[in-house]
Design an enzyme around this catalytic site. Structure first.
Site, PDB file in Angstrom:
ATOM      1  N   ASP A  24      11.794  33.483 -27.474  1.00 43.64           N
ATOM      2  CA  ASP A  24      10.987  33.373 -28.693  1.00 43.64           C
ATOM      3  C   ASP A  24       9.810  32.433 -28.564  1.00 43.64           C
ATOM      4  O   ASP A  24       8.920  32.429 -29.406  1.00 43.64           O
ATOM      5  CB  ASP A  24      11.868  32.894 -29.864  1.00 43.64           C
ATOM      6  CG  ASP A  24      12.075  31.384 -29.833  1.00 43.64           C
ATOM      7  OD1 ASP A  24      12.355  30.857 -28.741  1.00 43.64           O
ATOM      8  OD2 ASP A  24      11.938  30.750 -30.889  1.00 43.64           O
TER       9      ASP A  24
ATOM     10  N   ASP B 211      16.918  33.049 -23.372  1.00 44.22           N
ATOM     11  CA  ASP B 211      16.471  31.665 -23.533  1.00 44.22           C
ATOM     12  C   ASP B 211      17.413  31.042 -24.562  1.00 44.22           C
ATOM     13  O   ASP B 211      17.959  31.753 -25.406  1.00 44.22           O
ATOM     14  CB  ASP B 211      15.028  31.641 -24.039  1.00 44.22           C
ATOM     15  CG  ASP B 211      14.567  30.243 -24.384  1.00 44.22           C
ATOM     16  OD1 ASP B 211      14.643  29.379 -23.509  1.00 44.22           O
ATOM     17  OD2 ASP B 211      14.165  30.028 -25.542  1.00 44.22           O
TER      18      ASP B 211
ATOM     19  N   ASP C 126       8.016  31.507 -23.057  1.00 47.50           N
ATOM     20  CA  ASP C 126       8.819  32.659 -22.635  1.00 47.50           C
ATOM     21  C   ASP C 126       7.961  33.868 -22.298  1.00 47.50           C
ATOM     22  O   ASP C 126       8.464  34.846 -21.739  1.00 47.50           O
ATOM     23  CB  ASP C 126       9.818  33.054 -23.737  1.00 47.50           C
ATOM     24  CG  ASP C 126      10.871  31.983 -23.959  1.00 47.50           C
ATOM     25  OD1 ASP C 126      11.252  31.313 -22.986  1.00 47.50           O
ATOM     26  OD2 ASP C 126      11.310  31.817 -25.114  1.00 47.50           O
TER      27      ASP C 126
END
Length: 665
Positions: free
Chosen positions: A555, A335, A559
């Site tokens: 994080d 991400d 996610d």
């Protein structure tokens, strides 16, 4: 060394001294001179029983205890049967006596047990260092006095005080006080962090220098330290496939070799009329060699050491199965925001019109944005304050000693008629001048000629009284170690790195290019990320024929679904969301993307050690088993094949705990 280990070491030393004294007496012929033949054999039997029982009485007791509990086929049972058999050969006094070998097997088996116990304790200590982060109390102010209470008693929004040298009991926000915080136990970071009012602090860290007043943001059971302790305590329950295979292998292997040893000792004399003493000795030698302790000890110890070593680096692995999977990682998916970038907006680029200084450009924009609550406006104001204080390291204006051309009068007097134009920017009157700060649409609406830019990020054009002053580019800043993290992953053998983000395509492409990421997918919703990971999982399995694994690093709370779907989910722990940490298999407490390459390296090194031990132990054992069956291997060779191999495998497994080379990086 623990008291129990010291007692075992003392017993081994005493038994060894007596053992070698008997060997000297026997080799000097003193027993034969004193007792004749076959009396010397029976004297030897009685003498060697002394070091045998001193060293191994607890092994014998354990073997009988397990026998009555229905758990007979363990290494204690095998050692007891083999050594009893060696001493039982005294019933064949015409053959070469084997009491010395029987005593030696027990002695060296206990040496191996001592090595195993020490190795396990050393590995546990590295994890115990993590367990020591649990705070014992919290200080609260009651009636003007400090009182120590159990951290469980505090609730969110309760205030507590942390004195210098004390551990922070709960996650919270500093209200008053400045200090240095030691986060090494959680993050592996050796340099203390500065903590000021407004900063977040996490439980388990040590307050070094100043008194702090903190407001709790979570109850103790949801705090960082509680989550870490839970992860560490549960790690041993999740075994790797290799570890489970060795356990199943030992359960099947042990009864088979016991049966073969019994057949080897009994069948040939009965059917072929061979010498009973010779074939019993072959069976006993076969039994000693067959003990699988080298495997059942060293393989779990290797995984345990790898998990313990990783924890010293601030990398929490929730089980050896995840460490094993991480060692096969071929694709790493990131991400962007909060993982590769800081997740905070900052000024990344300035472009001034002729005759306009950077200081003037930033000061004008900051004044116009003074009363906006938008994160972009805040970024401009922070940057303006930094320039005014001389904190900006780059830029010709500050290098030449220039300062923003701002009035010292209060902003309320200098700025008026502020109007936010939806989707365009801000209009305001600053020091009597009409100022525009916004995108190209705002400039075009007011007929201001400007120089457009395609820089990645949010672009603010600034104008005053219809004159174009310049451009400010604001973007999510890349973490300092992100580029090195990607390079280290490629160096570690990761075939593909991928970035998934909900950000704009141009911004994502710019970040990916700067970091050296192989593939990027932008403008994704959370469900889109899951779909992309599904495609990447299928591609990884196809390209590696099912051997390679995919790791996802994130994080945020959005996610969590992707972390769960990936083969290995890796969460940024220190600042990551609770949902991400809960869903992840591995947690990086230091929020440092460069730790991913370290984790993969630790995992691959651990797996190399595991397979070294498996191949070495099985290779030596099967070779000596064959030699024993044909009567070529004697009992001394059997001792090496069992205890010697176990000690070597244990020492090799202990290398998994050594992470000093990673700490220096």
């Amino acid at each position: 060394m623990s008291p129990k280990q010291k007692r075992l070491l003392t017993r081994i030393i005493v038994a060894l001294v007596i053992f070698f004294a008997i060997i000297i007496v026997e080799e000097a012929g003193l027993l034969h001179a004193a007792f004749g033949s076959p009396g010397d054999v029976y004297a030897e039997f009685a003498l060697f029983l002394i070091p045998y029982l001193i060293a191994g009485y607890d092994v014998i007791a354990s073997a009988f205890r397990n026998l009555f509990r229905g758990h007979a086929l363990d290494e204690d049972f095998l050692m007891t049967v083999a050594t009893f058999g060696a001493f039982a050969l005294v019933l064949f006094p015409h053959t070469e006596p084997h009491m010395a070998e029987g005593a030696a097997v027990m002695l060296f088996f206990q040496v191996g047990e001592l090595f195993q116990s020490y190795a396990v304790d050393k590995s546990r200590k590295s994890i115990a260092d993590m367990m020591d982060i649990a705070p014992e109390f919290a200080n609260v102010m009651e009636e003007g006095k400090l009182k120590q209470v159990d951290p469980f008693e505090l609730a969110p929004d309760d205030e507590f005080i942390v004195m210098p040298g004390e551990r922070i009991p709960l996650d919270g926000i500093i209200l008053t006080g400045d200090s240095q915080i030691d986060t090494a136990a959680l993050t592996g970071e050796s340099v203390p962090r500065t903590a000021r009012p407004g900063d977040e602090v996490i439980s388990g860290c040590v307050n070094l220098t100043g008194k702090l007043t903190v407001r709790a943001t979570k109850p103790f059971e949801d705090s960082t330290v509680s989550r870490i302790l839970e992860l560490v305590e549960n790690a041993a329950e999740k075994k790797a496939r290799t570890e489970n295979f060795i356990t199943r292998f030992a359960r099947v292997y042990t009864p088979i070799v016991v049966g073969v040893a019994a057949a080897l000792a009994i069948v040939p004399p009965l059917l072929l009329g061979g010498d009973w003493a010779d074939w019993v000795l072959r069976g006993l030698t076969f039994l000693v060699v067959s003990c699988p302790c080298a495997l059942v000890i060293s393989v779990p110890l290797s995984f345990f050491g790898g998990i313990g070593g990783a924890s010293r680096l601030g990398i929490l692995v929730k089980g050896s199965n995840y460490l094993e999977a991480l060692g096969s990682t071929e694709t790493v998916v990131f991400d962007k925001t909060g993982t590769l970038t800081d997740g905070t907006f900052a000024v990344t680029e300035l472009a001034c019109a002729p005759g306009v200084t950077e200081a003037e450009l930033v000061a004008t924009a900051a004044a116009a944005e003074a009363f906006s609550t938008h994160p972009i406006a805040q970024s401009v104001r922070v940057y303006g304050d930094a320039m005014a204080n001389g904190e900006r390291s780059g830029g010709d204006a500050m290098a030449n000693g220039q300062r923003p051309a701002t009035n010292v009068a209060p902003l309320a007097e200098r700025v008026r008629d502020v109007r936010e134009v939806s989707g365009q920017g801000v209009e305001a009157v600053v020091d009597g001048r009409g100022v525009l700060v916004g995108n190209g649409k705002l400039m075009a609406a007011h007929g201001v000629p400007f120089q457009a830019t395609d820089a990645a990020g949010t672009v603010l054009y600034v104008a005053a009284d219809g004159a174009f002053l310049g451009t400010i580019v604001i973007a999510d800043t890349i973490k300092p170690t992100a580029a090195r993290a990607i390079a280290d992953l490629h160096a570690a053998g990761v075939k593909k790195t991928v970035m998934l983000t909900g950000d704009r395509t141009d911004v994502a492409a710019s970040v990916a290019a700067r970091l050296g990421i192989d593939e990027v997918h932008a403008e994704l919703l959370p469900q889109d990320k899951v779909a992309e990971v599904e495609k990447l999982l299928a591609a990884t399995e196809r390209d590696t024929r099912g051997k390679g694994k995919l790791a996802f690093v994130g994080d945020g709370i959005n996610d969590a679904p992707v972390l769960t779907r990936a083969d290995i989910g890796i969460a940024m722990g220190a600042m990551g969301s609770d949902a991400a940490i809960e869903a992840a298999d591995i947690v990086l407490m230091n929020d440092n993307p460069d730790d991913i390459a370290k984790a993969i390296d630790v995992a691959r090194r651990t797996m190399r050690i595991v397979w070294q031990n498996i191949i070495f132990a099985l290779g030596i054992k099967f070779a000596v088993l064959v030699l024993a069956a044909f009567g070529i291997a004697n009992m001394w060779m059997a001792v090496f094949a069992d205890v010697g191999v176990a000690v070597i495998a244990i020492l090799n497994a202990m290398r998994a705990m050594n992470v000093k080379r990673y700490e220096k990086r």
